[in-house]
Write a protein that holds these residues in place. Structure first.
Motif, PDB file in Angstrom:
ATOM      1  N   THR A   1       0.857  -1.184   0.000  1.00  0.00           N
ATOM      2  CA  THR A   1       0.000   0.000   0.000  1.00  0.00           C
ATOM      3  C   THR A   1       0.893   1.234   0.000  1.00  0.00           C
ATOM      4  OG1 THR A   1      -1.895   1.042   1.063  1.00  0.00           O
ATOM      5  CG2 THR A   1      -0.221   0.166   2.544  1.00  0.00           C
TER       6      THR A   1
ATOM      7  N   TRP B   1      -2.311   6.259  -1.384  1.00  0.00           N
ATOM      8  CA  TRP B   1      -3.542   5.482  -1.581  1.00  0.00           C
ATOM      9  C   TRP B   1      -4.431   5.608  -0.340  1.00  0.00           C
ATOM     10  CZ3 TRP B   1      -6.924   1.990   0.273  1.00  0.00           C
ATOM     11  CH2 TRP B   1      -7.826   1.418  -0.641  1.00  0.00           C
TER      12      TRP B   1
ATOM     13  N   ARG C   1      -8.049   7.567  -0.419  1.00  0.00           N
ATOM     14  CA  ARG C   1      -9.259   6.738  -0.343  1.00  0.00           C
ATOM     15  C   ARG C   1      -9.997   6.880   0.987  1.00  0.00           C
ATOM     16  NH1 ARG C   1      -7.480   4.938  -5.056  1.00  0.00           N
ATOM     17  NH2 ARG C   1      -8.741   3.306  -5.994  1.00  0.00           N
TER      18      ARG C   1
ATOM     19  N   CYS D   1     -19.726  -0.260  15.193  1.00  0.00           N
ATOM     20  CA  CYS D   1     -19.350   1.173  15.202  1.00  0.00           C
ATOM     21  C   CYS D   1     -20.489   2.072  15.680  1.00  0.00           C
ATOM     22  CB  CYS D   1     -18.896   1.605  13.820  1.00  0.00           C
ATOM     23  SG  CYS D   1     -17.576   0.581  13.171  1.00  0.00           S
TER      24      CYS D   1
ATOM     25  N   ARG E   1      -4.493  -5.888   2.979  1.00  0.00           N
ATOM     26  CA  ARG E   1      -4.324  -4.434   2.806  1.00  0.00           C
ATOM     27  C   ARG E   1      -5.652  -3.700   2.651  1.00  0.00           C
ATOM     28  NH1 ARG E   1      -2.325  -3.248  -3.395  1.00  0.00           N
ATOM     29  NH2 ARG E   1      -4.100  -4.204  -4.434  1.00  0.00           N
TER      30      ARG E   1
ATOM     31  N   MET F   1     -14.357  -7.505   4.956  1.00  0.00           N
ATOM     32  CA  MET F   1     -15.257  -6.415   4.561  1.00  0.00           C
ATOM     33  C   MET F   1     -15.345  -6.264   3.054  1.00  0.00           C
ATOM     34  SD  MET F   1     -14.991  -2.446   5.701  1.00  0.00           S
ATOM     35  CE  MET F   1     -13.527  -2.105   4.730  1.00  0.00           C
TER      36      MET F   1
ATOM     37  N   GLY G   1     -15.709  -3.483   0.992  1.00  0.00           N
ATOM     38  CA  GLY G   1     -15.579  -2.035   1.215  1.00  0.00           C
ATOM     39  C   GLY G   1     -16.514  -1.165   0.399  1.00  0.00           C
ATOM     40  N   LYS G   2     -16.630  -1.458  -0.897  1.00  0.00           N
ATOM     41  CA  LYS G   2     -17.439  -0.603  -1.778  1.00  0.00           C
ATOM     42  C   LYS G   2     -18.910  -0.611  -1.370  1.00  0.00           C
ATOM     43  CE  LYS G   2     -15.342   0.038  -6.281  1.00  0.00           C
ATOM     44  NZ  LYS G   2     -14.699   1.240  -5.806  1.00  0.00           N
TER      45      LYS G   2
ATOM     46  N   ALA H   1     -15.069   6.790  10.025  1.00  0.00           N
ATOM     47  CA  ALA H   1     -14.618   5.607   9.287  1.00  0.00           C
ATOM     48  C   ALA H   1     -13.788   6.021   8.086  1.00  0.00           C
ATOM     49  CB  ALA H   1     -15.804   4.780   8.828  1.00  0.00           C
ATOM     50  N   ASN H   2     -14.234   7.089   7.432  1.00  0.00           N
ATOM     51  CA  ASN H   2     -13.622   7.462   6.160  1.00  0.00           C
ATOM     52  C   ASN H   2     -14.014   8.913   5.862  1.00  0.00           C
ATOM     53  OD1 ASN H   2     -13.312   7.897   3.326  1.00  0.00           O
ATOM     54  ND2 ASN H   2     -13.224   5.690   3.021  1.00  0.00           N
TER      55      ASN H   2
ATOM     56  N   ASN I   1     -10.429   4.285  11.914  1.00  0.00           N
ATOM     57  CA  ASN I   1     -11.738   3.862  12.409  1.00  0.00           C
ATOM     58  C   ASN I   1     -11.543   3.091  13.719  1.00  0.00           C
ATOM     59  OD1 ASN I   1     -14.180   2.608  12.875  1.00  0.00           O
ATOM     60  ND2 ASN I   1     -14.479   1.941  10.746  1.00  0.00           N
TER      61      ASN I   1
ATOM     62  N   PHE J   1     -22.675   4.397  11.999  1.00  0.00           N
ATOM     63  CA  PHE J   1     -22.958   3.294  11.095  1.00  0.00           C
ATOM     64  C   PHE J   1     -21.918   2.219  11.354  1.00  0.00           C
ATOM     65  CE2 PHE J   1     -21.996   1.012   7.252  1.00  0.00           C
ATOM     66  CZ  PHE J   1     -23.259   0.650   6.821  1.00  0.00           C
TER      67      PHE J   1
HETATM   68  N1  COA Z   1      -3.479  -0.008  -0.811  1.00  0.00           N
HETATM   69  C1  COA Z   1      -3.380   0.011  -2.150  1.00  0.00           C
HETATM   70  N2  COA Z   1      -4.330  -0.509  -2.944  1.00  0.00           N
HETATM   71  C2  COA Z   1      -5.406  -1.057  -2.359  1.00  0.00           C
HETATM   72  C3  COA Z   1      -5.556  -1.096  -0.958  1.00  0.00           C
HETATM   73  C4  COA Z   1      -4.526  -0.550  -0.188  1.00  0.00           C
HETATM   74  N3  COA Z   1      -4.586  -0.538   1.154  1.00  0.00           N
HETATM   75  N4  COA Z   1      -6.735  -1.692  -0.668  1.00  0.00           N
HETATM   76  C5  COA Z   1      -7.296  -2.008  -1.845  1.00  0.00           C
HETATM   77  N5  COA Z   1      -6.513  -1.624  -2.865  1.00  0.00           N
HETATM   78  C6  COA Z   1      -6.736  -1.772  -4.283  1.00  0.00           C
HETATM   79  C7  COA Z   1      -7.761  -2.826  -4.597  1.00  0.00           C
HETATM   80  O1  COA Z   1      -7.168  -4.090  -4.638  1.00  0.00           O
HETATM   81  C8  COA Z   1      -8.256  -2.351  -5.951  1.00  0.00           C
HETATM   82  O2  COA Z   1      -7.350  -2.769  -6.923  1.00  0.00           O
HETATM   83  P1  COA Z   1      -7.878  -3.329  -8.337  1.00  0.00           P
HETATM   84  O3  COA Z   1      -8.621  -2.192  -8.945  1.00  0.00           O
HETATM   85  O4  COA Z   1      -6.603  -3.690  -9.039  1.00  0.00           O
HETATM   86  O5  COA Z   1      -8.755  -4.478  -8.016  1.00  0.00           O
HETATM   87  C9  COA Z   1      -8.185  -0.843  -5.869  1.00  0.00           C
HETATM   88  O6  COA Z   1      -7.290  -0.548  -4.790  1.00  0.00           O
HETATM   89  C10 COA Z   1      -9.513  -0.179  -5.589  1.00  0.00           C
HETATM   90  O7  COA Z   1     -10.113  -0.836  -4.496  1.00  0.00           O
HETATM   91  P2  COA Z   1     -11.543  -0.468  -4.032  1.00  0.00           P
HETATM   92  O8  COA Z   1     -11.974  -1.393  -2.959  1.00  0.00           O
HETATM   93  O9  COA Z   1     -12.436  -0.314  -5.240  1.00  0.00           O
HETATM   94  O10 COA Z   1     -11.271   0.998  -3.445  1.00  0.00           O
HETATM   95  P3  COA Z   1     -12.294   2.034  -2.895  1.00  0.00           P
HETATM   96  O11 COA Z   1     -12.134   3.308  -3.606  1.00  0.00           O
HETATM   97  O12 COA Z   1     -13.690   1.471  -2.776  1.00  0.00           O
HETATM   98  O13 COA Z   1     -11.769   2.268  -1.417  1.00  0.00           O
HETATM   99  C11 COA Z   1     -12.202   1.579   0.855  1.00  0.00           C
HETATM  100  C12 COA Z   1     -11.678   1.180  -0.522  1.00  0.00           C
HETATM  101  C13 COA Z   1     -12.145   0.386   1.752  1.00  0.00           C
HETATM  102  C14 COA Z   1     -11.337   2.713   1.401  1.00  0.00           C
HETATM  103  C15 COA Z   1     -13.656   2.094   0.706  1.00  0.00           C
HETATM  104  O14 COA Z   1     -14.422   1.179  -0.032  1.00  0.00           O
HETATM  105  C16 COA Z   1     -14.322   2.309   2.030  1.00  0.00           C
HETATM  106  O15 COA Z   1     -13.904   3.160   2.795  1.00  0.00           O
HETATM  107  N6  COA Z   1     -15.408   1.572   2.319  1.00  0.00           N
HETATM  108  C17 COA Z   1     -16.097   1.707   3.579  1.00  0.00           C
HETATM  109  C18 COA Z   1     -15.334   1.006   4.642  1.00  0.00           C
HETATM  110  C19 COA Z   1     -15.784   1.359   6.008  1.00  0.00           C
HETATM  111  O16 COA Z   1     -15.950   2.503   6.314  1.00  0.00           O
HETATM  112  N7  COA Z   1     -15.947   0.354   6.848  1.00  0.00           N
HETATM  113  C20 COA Z   1     -16.277   0.502   8.203  1.00  0.00           C
HETATM  114  C21 COA Z   1     -17.713   0.824   8.382  1.00  0.00           C
HETATM  115  S1  COA Z   1     -18.054   1.043  10.048  1.00  0.00           S
END
Ligand code: COA
Length: 328
Positions: free
Chosen positions: A29, A33, A37, A114, A153, A218, A220-221, A257-258, A285, A315
């Motif tokens: 990572t 990134w 994100r 959470c 990751r 999780m 994530g999306k 969380a984000n 988080n 949430f």
């Molecule tokens: N570092 C680098 N790359 C990473 C990574 C990391 N830590 N984690 C994932 N990736 C990669 C993925 O493998 C994916 O690669 P690919 O396109 O080659 O498959 C790419 O980054 C995009 O991943 P994606 O899951 O689509 O990213 P995203 O923009 O949806 O962001 C989260 C990911 C987890 C940050 C986001 O979905 C999120 O915050 N979700 C809510 C999570 C949350 O709040 N949970 C707790 C609720 S209480």
């Protein structure tokens, strides 16, 4: 009818800072990134041997000092956590003992992930309103580093450890305190954020440990989309219930969380980001600890004044959600 008021708050975060740069030496990572994100720059990690109860005790002690009362004045203790010290008994009993509370204190843990602190606030408020309890201590405390898969990751970059607490009492003064709450859950979405093994449906086995199935998994999306929808609805519902416009809220304390989730809610509610308290960049988080930790920091930095309206909105796994409206 008397209302529930917050008499004091406290919080605690472990000293150990785990930066994005250090994490990127452990998994594939990068700081760029993670920050782009999620908004997270660093998180705190409990010391070896430091349990959830140890962090909870420190947050509670600060909240008791802030309220000007002692642990023996409390007769109700609710601890919101998904990372109790032990599977059995409840962390609240361990915390009760460490704080030196009376044995006639009602103690229990609550798992709403959470959203746990908002659920615990509502539960404690109802119990105080029953007249059977006088002073409540509500704690959100988590050692998420103990259930994170440090090889994954997609999750390990998001979570951290910490604790926050609030001392609750009752006031006869009209129009102040906890004005209302709204709780709910999307139980049909359990699999979006869960730990699949270690419970009664899939007890721990050597194979489940090897596969790290006792750790958080999780989607994530999907969680992201539902988080924005549920928090927006929870905020709107409670505002409508109280015939308030979002603009009348002095400060929103959202679950941390984000940053992008918080920014989306700011847009949906048409309320500028300056009205949202954000510390996710420093802690990540921390699940049930996130809102009370943020609430305590907001109070201590003077962002909340007497007469202000504060909206808590959460949430979490379950998928649970909740909001609470407080007039100070
Ligand atoms: N570092 C680098 N790359 C990473 C990574 C990391 N830590 N984690 C994932 N990736 C990669 C993925 O493998 C994916 O690669 P690919 O396109 O080659 O498959 C790419 O980054 C995009 O991943 P994606 O899951 O689509 O990213 P995203 O923009 O949806 O962001 C989260 C990911 C987890 C940050 C986001 O979905 C999120 O915050 N979700 C809510 C999570 C949350 O709040 N949970 C707790 C609720 S209480």
């Amino acid at each position: 009818m008397p209302s529930t008021v917050i008499l004091g708050t406290g919080s605690y975060a472990p000293d150990r800072v785990l930066t994005n740069a250090e994490l990127s030496t452990k998994v594939d990572t990068s700081d760029e990134w993670i920050r782009s994100r999620s908004g997270i720059r660093e998180r705190r990690i409990a010391a070896p041997g430091e349990a959830t109860s140890d962090m909870a005790v420190k947050a509670a002690q600060a909240a008791l000092v802030d309220a000007g009362i002692t642990a023996t004045d409390i007769d109700l203790l609710i601890v919101a956590t998904i990372t109790p010290d032990l599977p059995l008994p409840a962390a609240s009993c361990i915390i009760q003992h460490k704080l030196g509370m009376r044995t006639n204190t009602a103690c229990f843990d609550l798992n709403a992930a959470c959203s746990g602190f908002v659920y615990a606030l509502d539960t404690a408020s109802a119990m105080l309103a029953s007249g059977r309890y006088r002073r409540g201590l509500v704690i959100g405390a988590e050692k998420l580093s103990s259930i994170v898969d440090w090889q994954d990751r997609t999750t390990c970059v998001l979570f951290g450890d910490g604790a926050g607490a609030a001392v609750l009492g009752q006031s006869e003064q009209p129009g102040i305190g906890l004005l209302g709450t709204k709780l709910g859950a999307y139980g049909d979405c359990v699999d979006l954020l869960c730990i699949t093994h270690g419970g009664s449906s899939n007890p721990t086995t050597p194979e489940s440990i090897a596969a790290r199935n006792h750790c958080i998994r999780m989607k994530g999306k999907e969680v992201f989309k539902l988080a924005v929808r549920a928090m927006d609805e929870a905020a709107r519902d409670i505002l409508e219930q109280h015939q308030l416009h979002a603009d009348q809220i002095g400060l929103v304390i959202p679950h941390q969380a984000n940053l992008r989730i918080i920014e989306a809610i700011s847009q949906y509610l048409e309320l500028p980001m300056e009205r949202f308290f954000v510390n996710v960049e420093r802690y990540g988080n921390t699940s049930a600890a996130s809102i009370p930790l943020a609430l305590d920091e907001a109070r201590r930095t003077g962002l909340i004044k007497p007469g202000d309206l504060t909206l808590l909105v959460a949430f979490g796994a379950g998928l649970t959600y909740g909001s609470a409206l407080i007039r100070w």
